[in-house]
Design a protein around this motif. Sequence first.
Motif, short mmCIF file in Angstrom:
data_model
loop_
_atom_site.label_atom_id
_atom_site.label_comp_id
_atom_site.label_asym_id
_atom_site.label_seq_id
_atom_site.Cartn_x
_atom_site.Cartn_y
_atom_site.Cartn_z
N CYS A 40 -3.47 -4.51 -5.79
CA CYS A 40 -2.37 -3.72 -5.23
C CYS A 40 -2.86 -2.86 -4.07
O CYS A 40 -2.25 -2.83 -2.99
CB CYS A 40 -1.74 -2.84 -6.31
SG CYS A 40 -0.75 -3.73 -7.53
N ASP A 41 -3.97 -2.15 -4.28
CA ASP A 41 -4.50 -1.26 -3.23
C ASP A 41 -4.88 -2.04 -1.97
O ASP A 41 -4.59 -1.62 -0.85
CB ASP A 41 -5.72 -0.49 -3.75
CG ASP A 41 -5.36 0.49 -4.84
OD1 ASP A 41 -4.21 0.95 -4.87
OD2 ASP A 41 -6.23 0.80 -5.68
N ASN A 42 -5.54 -3.20 -2.17
CA ASN A 42 -6.05 -3.96 -1.03
C ASN A 42 -4.94 -4.66 -0.25
O ASN A 42 -5.15 -5.03 0.92
CB ASN A 42 -7.08 -5.00 -1.50
CG ASN A 42 -8.33 -4.36 -2.06
OD1 ASN A 42 -8.64 -3.21 -1.75
ND2 ASN A 42 -9.06 -5.07 -2.89
N ASN A 43 -3.78 -4.89 -0.87
CA ASN A 43 -2.70 -5.62 -0.21
C ASN A 43 -1.45 -4.76 0.00
O ASN A 43 -0.36 -5.30 0.21
CB ASN A 43 -2.34 -6.87 -1.02
CG ASN A 43 -3.47 -7.88 -1.05
OD1 ASN A 43 -3.68 -8.62 -0.10
ND2 ASN A 43 -4.23 -7.89 -2.15
N ALA A 44 -1.60 -3.45 -0.07
CA ALA A 44 -0.46 -2.55 0.14
C ALA A 44 -0.01 -2.61 1.60
O ALA A 44 -0.84 -2.57 2.51
CB ALA A 44 -0.82 -1.12 -0.26
N SER A 45 1.30 -2.72 1.81
CA SER A 45 1.87 -2.79 3.16
C SER A 45 2.80 -1.60 3.37
O SER A 45 3.79 -1.45 2.66
CB SER A 45 2.64 -4.10 3.34
OG SER A 45 3.28 -4.16 4.59
N ILE A 46 2.47 -0.75 4.34
CA ILE A 46 3.26 0.46 4.58
C ILE A 46 4.45 0.11 5.47
O ILE A 46 4.28 -0.29 6.62
CB ILE A 46 2.39 1.55 5.24
CG1 ILE A 46 1.22 1.92 4.33
CG2 ILE A 46 3.24 2.78 5.56
CD1 ILE A 46 0.25 2.89 4.95
N TRP A 47 5.66 0.27 4.93
CA TRP A 47 6.89 0.00 5.69
C TRP A 47 7.32 1.24 6.46
O TRP A 47 7.70 1.16 7.61
CB TRP A 47 8.00 -0.45 4.74
CG TRP A 47 7.84 -1.85 4.27
CD1 TRP A 47 6.70 -2.42 3.79
CD2 TRP A 47 8.84 -2.87 4.23
NE1 TRP A 47 6.92 -3.73 3.46
CE2 TRP A 47 8.24 -4.03 3.71
CE3 TRP A 47 10.18 -2.91 4.58
CZ2 TRP A 47 8.93 -5.22 3.52
CZ3 TRP A 47 10.88 -4.09 4.39
CH2 TRP A 47 10.26 -5.24 3.88
N ASN A 48 7.30 2.36 5.79
CA ASN A 48 7.57 3.63 6.45
C ASN A 48 6.96 4.72 5.57
O ASN A 48 6.26 4.42 4.60
CB ASN A 48 9.07 3.86 6.70
CG ASN A 48 9.90 3.78 5.43
OD1 ASN A 48 9.50 4.30 4.38
ND2 ASN A 48 11.06 3.13 5.50
N ARG A 49 7.26 5.96 5.92
CA ARG A 49 6.62 7.07 5.20
C ARG A 49 6.95 7.07 3.71
O ARG A 49 6.15 7.50 2.88
CB ARG A 49 7.07 8.40 5.83
CG ARG A 49 6.36 9.62 5.25
CD ARG A 49 6.88 10.88 5.91
NE ARG A 49 6.17 12.04 5.42
CZ ARG A 49 5.04 12.50 5.93
NH1 ARG A 49 4.48 11.89 6.95
NH2 ARG A 49 4.45 13.57 5.44
N ASP A 50 8.13 6.57 3.37
CA ASP A 50 8.59 6.64 1.98
C ASP A 50 8.50 5.32 1.24
O ASP A 50 8.94 5.24 0.09
CB ASP A 50 10.06 7.12 1.96
CG ASP A 50 10.20 8.51 2.56
OD1 ASP A 50 9.35 9.37 2.25
OD2 ASP A 50 11.14 8.72 3.35
N ARG A 51 7.97 4.28 1.85
CA ARG A 51 7.93 3.00 1.15
C ARG A 51 6.67 2.22 1.48
O ARG A 51 6.39 1.93 2.64
CB ARG A 51 9.15 2.15 1.52
CG ARG A 51 9.28 0.91 0.62
CD ARG A 51 10.54 0.14 0.93
NE ARG A 51 10.76 -0.89 -0.06
CZ ARG A 51 11.72 -1.82 0.03
NH1 ARG A 51 12.53 -1.83 1.07
NH2 ARG A 51 11.87 -2.73 -0.91
#
Length: 299
Positions: A40-51
């Motif tokens: 999960c940590d290695n493949n986290a994708s930041i969409w915006n500040r809240d997601r």
Amino acid sequence: MGALKKFEQRLEGFVNGAFAKVFKSEVQPVEIAGALQRECDNNASIWNRDRTVVPNDFMVELSPHDHERLSPYAAQLGGELAGMVREYAQAQRYSFMGPLKVALERAEDLDTGLYRVRSRIEATADAAQPPAADPYAPYGGRQAEAWQPQVPPMPATAPAFPAVQPGRPPGQWEPSVPPAPSYGPPPPQEAAVRPMPGSGYGAAGPGTRRWLEINGDRQQVTTPVVVLGRSTEADIRVDDPGVSRKHAEIRIGSPSVVQDIGSTNGIVVDGQHTQRATLHDGSKIIMGSTTIVYRQAEG
């Protein structure tokens, strides 16, 4: 209490029951749980500040021997692992694009005690669409709406000789407010990176000591880069016929990493074949038939 500790406690009832023989296998369910958290940590994708979106479809590949032991309990164990991932995602404020699934699969190329985790984002039809348009998204999301340009104050009194505005009789002059200056959008903000609680990941202090445990011997790590191999030119020599002359190197940082540097037999880190992996206190690196334990401690 960390997610992994809660997961272990939930499985305690199984140790005296159906899973008693399964736990004798070299692959422990809690190891798989930790690998799913790292995935999960290695493949986290930041969409915006809240997601921040992470994978929701996980495939755990096991050796034929381990798969044979665990497959009768695959549905129950998969459900427990999925629950652990869901709790961890909630703690880290991660979100999923679809239903959460964890499945076990047989891999003929893995030896007993080794496993491999694959993951992907499998979106449902409604979740596949990106979030509603947010003009401030590149600059930190809705929080940027609080920013407003400053408008210069209106003159307190009218000019001595006011101009007559079209369509208005003399004496009903209204001062014109100069247009608000455009300062542009606020500067973008870096997304916060959260280390996994209790995992040992994250920045290490200046007083951190590091060493390697090899066949009962302790080798201090005092340089930024340490080359491991069978050659006398290696920084730390590993006397093992299955180890290449220059097999792998450890780069000290926040966090430290180990990477293969063109070896013949590759490296296994915490149960996974890999070219590069993040290290934490207690990480096990297998080169040939030699197990190397990475250690770090404050002070």
